[in-house]
Design an enzyme around this catalytic site. Structure first.
Site, PDB file in Angstrom:
ATOM      1  N   GLY A   6       0.838  -1.200   0.000  1.00  0.00           N
ATOM      2  CA  GLY A   6       0.000   0.000   0.000  1.00  0.00           C
ATOM      3  C   GLY A   6       0.868   1.244   0.000  1.00  0.00           C
ATOM      4  O   GLY A   6       1.845   1.313   0.732  1.00  0.00           O
ATOM      5  N   ASP A  11       0.842   1.921   8.580  1.00  0.00           N
ATOM      6  CA  ASP A  11       0.375   1.128   9.722  1.00  0.00           C
ATOM      7  C   ASP A  11       1.325   1.154  10.911  1.00  0.00           C
ATOM      8  O   ASP A  11       0.934   0.799  12.018  1.00  0.00           O
ATOM      9  CB  ASP A  11       0.151  -0.325   9.293  1.00  0.00           C
ATOM     10  CG  ASP A  11      -1.022  -0.466   8.357  1.00  0.00           C
ATOM     11  OD1 ASP A  11      -1.970   0.331   8.483  1.00  0.00           O
ATOM     12  OD2 ASP A  11      -1.000  -1.354   7.487  1.00  0.00           O
ATOM     13  N   GLY A  22      -5.902   0.135   9.434  1.00  0.00           N
ATOM     14  CA  GLY A  22      -5.078  -0.608  10.394  1.00  0.00           C
ATOM     15  C   GLY A  22      -5.707  -1.957  10.630  1.00  0.00           C
ATOM     16  O   GLY A  22      -6.691  -2.063  11.347  1.00  0.00           O
ATOM     17  N   ARG A  23      -5.125  -2.959  10.021  1.00  0.00           N
ATOM     18  CA  ARG A  23      -5.734  -4.289  10.040  1.00  0.00           C
ATOM     19  C   ARG A  23      -5.622  -4.906  11.439  1.00  0.00           C
ATOM     20  O   ARG A  23      -6.611  -5.256  12.052  1.00  0.00           O
ATOM     21  CB  ARG A  23      -5.000  -5.148   9.013  1.00  0.00           C
ATOM     22  CG  ARG A  23      -5.700  -6.402   8.624  1.00  0.00           C
ATOM     23  CD  ARG A  23      -4.900  -7.133   7.574  1.00  0.00           C
ATOM     24  NE  ARG A  23      -5.045  -6.541   6.255  1.00  0.00           N
ATOM     25  CZ  ARG A  23      -4.061  -5.969   5.570  1.00  0.00           C
ATOM     26  NH1 ARG A  23      -2.867  -5.877   6.079  1.00  0.00           N
ATOM     27  NH2 ARG A  23      -4.286  -5.480   4.368  1.00  0.00           N
ATOM     28  N   ARG A  42      -3.629   7.507   3.232  1.00  0.00           N
ATOM     29  CA  ARG A  42      -2.290   7.157   2.754  1.00  0.00           C
ATOM     30  C   ARG A  42      -1.868   7.966   1.543  1.00  0.00           C
ATOM     31  O   ARG A  42      -0.779   7.771   1.016  1.00  0.00           O
ATOM     32  CB  ARG A  42      -2.221   5.659   2.435  1.00  0.00           C
ATOM     33  CG  ARG A  42      -3.075   5.243   1.261  1.00  0.00           C
ATOM     34  CD  ARG A  42      -3.024   3.737   1.048  1.00  0.00           C
ATOM     35  NE  ARG A  42      -3.715   3.381  -0.180  1.00  0.00           N
ATOM     36  CZ  ARG A  42      -4.265   2.204  -0.411  1.00  0.00           C
ATOM     37  NH1 ARG A  42      -4.217   1.272   0.501  1.00  0.00           N
ATOM     38  NH2 ARG A  42      -4.846   1.954  -1.558  1.00  0.00           N
TER      39      ARG A  42
END
Lengths: 408, 408
Positions: B13, B144, B189-190, B302
Site C-alpha cells: 500500500g 500502519d 489498520g488491520r 495514505r
C-alpha cells in the site's frame, strides 16, 4: 456612531468559509461604529430562545479575525429551522421582534443558503408589514452553489478545491496498482451537480481525472451506467467514477434508496442521502467481476479548511462586509450577489438583489454544460469553475495541526 | 565511480511519503556516482517481467526531486506479490538474478512494509547461498507503523497528521448542530491500532477530540460498546467515535464481516476490510434512536500529500539515502531502522538492522498505552506520536491544485 445593534446568525450546513462571512459582518459593523454585535447561537432557532453572544468577547484582535477565517464549520453553531409563515404562527414573529427590540437590534444578518434566504424573505416582508425599521440582509453561503441570480456562492470554491485535490490524490493512489479496479467517489449535492462537476477540475497534465461523472441533473439508468463503465474498462486498468449523492432513477427514486440505507428527513423535508457510492461499487463488482471500492467524501467537503480557496475566503469576507454596508445604507430584504464580468482575468461585481426573487429557487448545472451522454462536463463549466479554486490560505499550525477559534 | 547499477522498487500500500524514500535512494546513488538507477515498475512483480525505467529520465533536476517528494502514492507503481520460497520456486530466483545480471545490478532497494521485508530477507538469503555479491536493502514504509524494531515507520507520521487534522474539522462540523448525533469514523489498520490511536492527537485546547477510540488490539464487544456510547451520550450532544477497520469480536471475526460486506483477500492472505463504521453507525442508530453517521477516511489516509508531516518527509528521504550508504559500505539483508533517543527535543538515530529479525513480525500498540477500559490511549502514546506529525511541506500549487510528478 451607528444607532442600534447588529445580530448575525449562521444557518444550514456549514462550509469551510462561512466564518469568513461572519468575520466580514463583524469587522464591517465594528469599523462602522456599531456598539454591540451579537451572534445568534444556532441560528434563528437559538435566537428564538434569546441565545446570543457578544462577538467582541470572542473576536478580540486581528489574530482572532485571521484565526476565525481559518476555522471551519459555523463558529456560532447552526440550525435547520424552518421559520413558519406569518399565517401559521404570527406569535413566532412577535417573539422574534420583541427579542430584537430588547437587544436594540436594527440590523439582522443571516448567513446561509436557500432556506436561510427564505427566513430573510419572511422577516423582511413582516417588518415591512408592521412598519419596523429593522433591516434584514442575507449573506449567501452554500457548498452546493445552488442559489439563484448570484454567479456562485461562497463555500462552493473551497469545496470544489477540496474535491479536485483529494480526487487527484485518490486517482494517483488507485493507478499505482497493476490490477483492474473501479473506484466510485461520492460527492455531495442533493439536486444540483455543481460539486460533483468540480471533480472534472482534477483532469490536468499530471492527472487523467475521473473517467465518468454522474450529476443529479441527469436521470440515472443502471444498464446505461454499466455499459459506460464497461466501455472505459476496456481501455483502462483503473476506472474512477464521480457520482453525486443525489442521482435519481427515472421513477424519481434516489439510487441510494436502493441501498435500503436509513434516510433521515430534516425539517425542510430534505432527505439525508448516503450510500450511493458503496451501492454502485457493489453493483459494478457484482456485474463486472472487478475489484471495486466506494469512497465517500462525506462532511470533509464542507469542513476541510486546511485546503481552502483563497479567493473563496476573500469573497466570503466581502459578502459579509458588503451586506453590512448595504444595510447601513438603508437596504433590507436583499441578498448579496456576485456578477461575473470576466473569466480571464477573473472579475466579479458584488451587489445586492431582492431576496424574494432568490429564496426557494434552486439553480442547477445548465444542460449545455453536461456532455458525453451525461457523463462529463464541458470546458465552459471548467472555465466557470476554475477561477473559484485559485489561491491558498495557509492554516495556522500548532503542534502539527490546524488551529481553530472556538466558542465554548 | 561505483561499480554496478542500482534498482529500486516500491511495494504494498502506498503512502504520502513513499516517494521521498525513492528520491532519497535516487539522490544518494546519483551523488555516489552510480551510473544507472533503475526503477522497477510495480515492484518485484514488474521486475520479474523486466519492467524497469531509468529514473534519470524522469527525475531530471532539483525541481523534479522536490515535486516527487510532494507526489503521493508509489511513483513507480506497486504490487502485492508474495515472493515464493526457494523451495517452492527456485526458478523465480534464477530469473530475478539473471535479470539483475543483465542490467548489471549490484544494489537492490525495496521500499515497503512487512511483506516487502520478507522479499528482502528471501533475496539476501538466496544471494548468500549462491555466493552473489548483490546487496539487498529494505527501506521501511507503512502508514500502519507495524514494523518491528524500528521506533516508527516513514508514512505513519503523515497519515497520523491527516487523521488528526481531518478529525478536528469533522468534530467542529458535527458540533455546530444543536441536535444529538453519533459519528463513527473508520480508520485504517488491520491488526495494529497505531493509526486509530492517532485520532487522540486531535484533542487539544481548541478541540475535544474523539470521545471513544477502539483499537484492533482490544477485543470488541457490542454490548459493552453500546454501554460506553450511552455513557458519553448522557454528557454530550455530539459523540464522535474513532474505530479501526480491523476491530474483532471474541470469536475472531471482524466487525465489518457482520456487515456482510464483500471482502477480498490479497495474495498474502490479508482480507480487505471495510464497512465497520457504517455498520456501527447503523447499530447505534437502531439501538439508541439517535441520528448517526459513518465516515470512512479510506485511501486519503495514505495519499493526502497536501497535508504531510515535514518530519516524516525528511525521515523518509533519510531512510532511502541511508540505505544506499549502507549498501555501498557492504551491508546486505538489512532494513533501515530509527531509534529514538529523546522525545523533547525529539531525536532519532538512523541505523541498519538484520531484516531476518524484522520481516513477518507485526508490532502492535502496547497494552499499557491503551486505557479507559480499552476506549482511549495514554499520554505516553501522545508523547510518542506527537513529534512525528510536526512540520509541513507546502504542496506546489498549479491552477489551484497540488501538482504531482507522473511517470506515464
Amino acid at each position: 456612531m451607528v444607532k442600534g445593534n447588529v445580530v448575525v446568525g449562521q444557518s444550514g450546513g456549514p462550509t469551510s468559509v462561512i466564518n469568513s462571512s461572519l468575520v466580514g459582518v463583524f469587522k464591517a459593523a465594528k469599523d462602522a461604529g456599531v456598539e454591540k454585535i451579537y451572534g445568534m447561537r444556532n441560528g434563528i432557532e437559538g435566537f428564538l430562545n434569546k441565545k446570543v453572544v457578544d462577538m467582541s468577547e470572542y473576536v478580540k484582535n486581528e489574530l482572532d479575525i485571521e484565526l476565525l477565517k481559518r476555522t471551519p464549520s459555523s463558529f456560532l453553531g447552526t440550525c435547520r429551522f424552518k421559520l413558519p409563515s406569518v399565517e401559521e404562527s404570527e406569535a413566532t414573529y412577535k417573539l422574534l421582534f420583541s427579542i430584537m427590540e430588547e437587544l436594540d437590534i436594527k440590523y439582522f444578518f443571516y448567513i446561509g443558503g436557500n432556506d436561510s434566504m427564505d427566513t430573510i424573505k419572511k422577516l423582511s416582508n413582516y417588518a415591512e408589514e408592521i412598519g419596523s425599521d429593522i433591516r434584514f440582509m442575507g449573506v449567501p453561503k452554500t457548498i452546493d452553489n445552488d442559489l439563484a441570480v448570484t454567479d456562485h456562492t461562497p463555500g462552493y470554491g473551497s469545496a470544489a478545491k477540496y474535491i479536485a485535490s483529494a480526487l487527484k490524490e485518490i486517482i494517483r493512489d488507485v493507478n499505482t496498482y497493476p490490477t483492474e479496479s473501479v473506484t466510485v467517489v461520492e460527492i455531495m449535492g442533493r439536486n444540483a451537480g455543481w460539486l460533483t462537476a468540480a471533480a472534472a477540475l482534477s483532469r490536468a497534465e499530471d492527472c487523467p481525472g475521473p473517467d465518468l461523472i454522474y450529476l443529479p441533473e441527469v436521470t440515472f439508468d443502471y444498464d446505461r451506467f454499466l455499459e459506460q463503465v464497461k466501455a472505459v474498462k476496456k481501455k483502462k486498468t483503473s476506472v474512477v467514477i464521480a457520482v453525486s449523492e443525489g442521482i435519481k432513477l427515472a421513477n424519481g427514486e434516489y439510487v441510494c434508496e436502493d441501498n435500503k440505507q436509513a434516510t433521515f428527513e430534516d425539517s425542510f423535508g430534505h432527505k439525508s442521502l448516503g450510500g450511493t457510492a458503496l451501492y454502485l461499487a457493489d453493483f459494478i463488482g457484482a456485474n463486472l467481476g472487478v475489484k471495486s471500492r466506494g469512497i465517500v467524501f462525506s462532511t470533509l467537503q464542507r469542513c476541510a479548511s486546511h485546503i481552502v480557496s483563497r479567493r473563496d475566503i476573500t469573497e466570503a469576507f466581502m459578502a459579509g462586509s458588503e451586506a453590512v454596508q448595504a444595510a447601513l445604507n438603508g437596504e433590507t430584504g436583499k441578498m448579496i450577489i456576485f456578477t461575473r464580468t470576466s473569466n480571464e482575468p477573473y472579475n466579479i461585481i458584488c451587489s445586492t438583489y431582492d431576496v424574494n426573487k432568490i429564496a426557494n429557487i434552486e439553480k442547477v448545472v445548465p444542460d449545455e454544460w453536461i456532455i458525453n451522454d451525461g457523463t462529463y462536463v464541458s470546458d465552459e463549466f471548467l472555465a466557470y469553475c476554475r477561477p473559484l479554486i485559485i489561491g491558498e490560505l495557509t492554516p495556522f499550525m500548532v503542534d502539527g495541526l490546524p488551529r481553530h477559534l472556538f466558542l465554548d
